[in-house]
Design a protein around this motif. Structure first.
Motif, PDB file in Angstrom:
ATOM      1  N   TYR A 200       0.847  -1.185   0.000  1.00  0.00           N
ATOM      2  CA  TYR A 200       0.000   0.000   0.000  1.00  0.00           C
ATOM      3  C   TYR A 200       0.883   1.235   0.000  1.00  0.00           C
ATOM      4  N   TYR A 201       0.526   2.171  -0.793  1.00  0.00           N
ATOM      5  CA  TYR A 201       1.272   3.417  -0.896  1.00  0.00           C
ATOM      6  C   TYR A 201       0.429   4.525  -0.259  1.00  0.00           C
ATOM      7  N   PRO A 202       0.880   5.083   0.892  1.00  0.00           N
ATOM      8  CA  PRO A 202       0.082   6.116   1.563  1.00  0.00           C
ATOM      9  C   PRO A 202       0.013   7.383   0.729  1.00  0.00           C
ATOM     10  N   ALA A 203      -1.065   8.110   0.951  1.00  0.00           N
ATOM     11  CA  ALA A 203      -1.242   9.369   0.239  1.00  0.00           C
ATOM     12  C   ALA A 203      -0.237  10.398   0.746  1.00  0.00           C
ATOM     13  N   PRO A 204       0.254  11.264  -0.115  1.00  0.00           N
ATOM     14  CA  PRO A 204       1.229  12.264   0.335  1.00  0.00           C
ATOM     15  C   PRO A 204       0.610  13.217   1.334  1.00  0.00           C
ATOM     16  N   ALA A 205       1.421  13.677   2.290  1.00  0.00           N
ATOM     17  CA  ALA A 205       0.956  14.586   3.325  1.00  0.00           C
ATOM     18  C   ALA A 205       0.649  15.953   2.720  1.00  0.00           C
ATOM     19  N   PRO A 206      -0.343  16.650   3.265  1.00  0.00           N
ATOM     20  CA  PRO A 206      -0.660  17.990   2.729  1.00  0.00           C
ATOM     21  C   PRO A 206       0.479  18.959   3.000  1.00  0.00           C
ATOM     22  N   PRO A 207       0.624  19.990   2.216  1.00  0.00           N
ATOM     23  CA  PRO A 207       1.725  20.944   2.414  1.00  0.00           C
ATOM     24  C   PRO A 207       1.542  21.717   3.710  1.00  0.00           C
ATOM     25  N   LEU A 208       2.667  22.086   4.319  1.00  0.00           N
ATOM     26  CA  LEU A 208       2.645  22.828   5.572  1.00  0.00           C
ATOM     27  C   LEU A 208       2.187  24.262   5.320  1.00  0.00           C
ATOM     28  N   PRO A 209       1.470  24.866   6.296  1.00  0.00           N
ATOM     29  CA  PRO A 209       1.018  26.247   6.100  1.00  0.00           C
ATOM     30  C   PRO A 209       2.180  27.219   6.120  1.00  0.00           C
ATOM     31  N   ALA A 210       2.026  28.309   5.392  1.00  0.00           N
ATOM     32  CA  ALA A 210       3.075  29.333   5.360  1.00  0.00           C
ATOM     33  C   ALA A 210       3.078  30.170   6.619  1.00  0.00           C
ATOM     34  N   THR A 211       1.888  30.416   7.172  1.00  0.00           N
ATOM     35  CA  THR A 211       1.759  31.184   8.413  1.00  0.00           C
ATOM     36  C   THR A 211       0.835  30.442   9.356  1.00  0.00           C
ATOM     37  N   CYS A 212       0.902  30.789  10.652  1.00  0.00           N
ATOM     38  CA  CYS A 212       0.063  30.170  11.672  1.00  0.00           C
ATOM     39  C   CYS A 212      -1.052  31.128  12.071  1.00  0.00           C
ATOM     40  N   PRO A 213      -2.110  30.618  12.736  1.00  0.00           N
ATOM     41  CA  PRO A 213      -3.176  31.507  13.219  1.00  0.00           C
ATOM     42  C   PRO A 213      -2.644  32.537  14.219  1.00  0.00           C
ATOM     43  N   ASN A 214      -3.516  33.473  14.548  1.00  0.00           N
ATOM     44  CA  ASN A 214      -3.094  34.573  15.429  1.00  0.00           C
ATOM     45  C   ASN A 214      -2.663  34.078  16.793  1.00  0.00           C
ATOM     46  N   SER A 215      -3.288  32.992  17.264  1.00  0.00           N
ATOM     47  CA  SER A 215      -2.947  32.492  18.590  1.00  0.00           C
ATOM     48  C   SER A 215      -1.637  31.733  18.621  1.00  0.00           C
ATOM     49  N   CYS A 216      -1.022  31.496  17.478  1.00  0.00           N
ATOM     50  CA  CYS A 216       0.229  30.737  17.405  1.00  0.00           C
ATOM     51  C   CYS A 216       1.250  31.554  16.626  1.00  0.00           C
ATOM     52  N   PRO A 217       2.495  31.638  17.098  1.00  0.00           N
ATOM     53  CA  PRO A 217       3.505  32.424  16.371  1.00  0.00           C
ATOM     54  C   PRO A 217       3.884  31.748  15.065  1.00  0.00           C
ATOM     55  N   ASN A 218       4.360  32.550  14.121  1.00  0.00           N
ATOM     56  CA  ASN A 218       4.746  32.035  12.813  1.00  0.00           C
ATOM     57  C   ASN A 218       6.003  31.184  12.859  1.00  0.00           C
ATOM     58  N   THR A 219       6.715  31.226  13.963  1.00  0.00           N
ATOM     59  CA  THR A 219       7.894  30.367  14.083  1.00  0.00           C
ATOM     60  C   THR A 219       7.536  28.893  14.118  1.00  0.00           C
ATOM     61  N   CYS A 220       6.263  28.570  14.344  1.00  0.00           N
ATOM     62  CA  CYS A 220       5.819  27.167  14.345  1.00  0.00           C
ATOM     63  C   CYS A 220       5.354  26.700  12.977  1.00  0.00           C
ATOM     64  N   ALA A 221       5.378  27.571  11.970  1.00  0.00           N
ATOM     65  CA  ALA A 221       4.922  27.177  10.639  1.00  0.00           C
ATOM     66  C   ALA A 221       5.735  26.036  10.051  1.00  0.00           C
ATOM     67  N   PRO A 222       7.087  25.981  10.187  1.00  0.00           N
ATOM     68  CA  PRO A 222       7.840  24.856   9.608  1.00  0.00           C
ATOM     69  C   PRO A 222       7.444  23.495  10.154  1.00  0.00           C
ATOM     70  N   VAL A 223       6.866  23.437  11.369  1.00  0.00           N
ATOM     71  CA  VAL A 223       6.477  22.149  11.951  1.00  0.00           C
ATOM     72  C   VAL A 223       4.979  21.935  11.883  1.00  0.00           C
TER      73      VAL A 223
END
Length: 267
Positions: A200-223
């Motif tokens: 079985y070949y799993p579906a590719p993961a969705p792309p990571l967001p470029a920015t985070c919501p207001n309640s979360c800093p943008n430094t968490c966007a890479p993860v």
């Protein structure tokens, strides 16, 4: 006397029977041929089939065949590693490349195999590839009219292509679930029911967001703006009064200023 009477009676009977049978047999009337019905002038007739013109074939990769009129087929041409195969393939491919010299969409030509014609000559099966989809065979068909392909090492050929069609890519070596890919490319039921281990070949993961919501800093966007990162103290926004020098100083003459000055002298 009795014998003579019997003989006479038999003779009379035979003569009567012969006369009767000759009258019964009649000569058959001659058969007259049936008149053929003339074709009505308004009846439509089927036109002859139009010959296929390879110049109108629109492809990116062409699957073609051509008869080599001066190359007698030999068993050595069945092996792509034989000297005869390599020499004939090289001479032929050089001739095709000379035909498309200066033609920008042209990419290349590849000889697939040789087969035996009805008269014992060789038929070359080859593919010609181009950059875009279009009608790219007029250059080749015009060069074949003279019966010679190429100038450096001329190859005598037939004046027309044998077969011409668009090249179809082979089927991918994958079968639909739940059939194992070991049964590809046929994917028959008798093979799928053998119980091969299914991959079985799993579906590719969705792309990571470029920015985070207001309640979360943008430094968490890479993860991926995960709660573990957003709730970390180091990633939260700094408080307005996180340090002493960030706090606003009280105005002079006020009670807060007097207490602040008294506390500062003690320290």
């Amino acid at each position: 006397m009795r014998g003579d009477k019997v003989f006479v009676c038999c003779a009379l009977f035979l003569s009567t029977y012969i006369a009767f049978s000759s009258c019964a047999v009649t000569t058959p009337a001659p058969s007259t041929p049936k008149p053929s019905t003339p074709t009505q002038p308004g009846t439509p007739t089927k036109p002859p089939p139009t010959p296929f013109d390879p110049n109108t074939l629109q492809c990116t990769v062409y699957n073609l065949t051509l008869k080599l009129t001066n190359a007698t087929y030999d068993d050595n041409l069945a092996s792509p590693h034989s000297e005869q195969f390599i020499k004939l393939r090289t001479d032929f491919e050089v001739g095709v490349m000379q035909v498309y010299d200066g033609y920008k969409p042209f990419i290349g030509v590849t000889t697939l195999r040789f087969s035996k014609a009805a008269d014992g000559k060789s038929i070359v099966h080859f593919v010609v590839e181009f950059k875009d989809n279009g009608t790219h065979l007029p250059n080749l068909t015009k060069a074949l009219v003279g019966g010679i392909l190429g100038k450096l090492t001329p190859v005598p050929v037939a004046p027309k292509l044998g077969q011409a069609a668009c090249f179809k890519a082979p089927a991918p070596a994958v079968c639909p679930v739940p059939c194992s890919s070991a049964c590809a490319p046929s994917c028959y039921d008798n093979c799928c029911q053998q119980g091969y281990p299914q991959a079985y070949y799993p579906a590719p993961a969705p792309p990571l967001p470029a920015t985070c919501p207001n309640s979360c800093p943008n430094t968490c966007a890479p993860v991926g703006c995960t709660p573990a990162c957003c709730n970390t103290v180091y990633n939260q926004a700094p408080y307005n009064y996180g340090k002493r020098h960030h706090a606003p100083k009280p105005e002079k003459g006020s009670k807060k200023h007097h207490i602040f000055r008294k506390h500062h002298r003690k320290n």
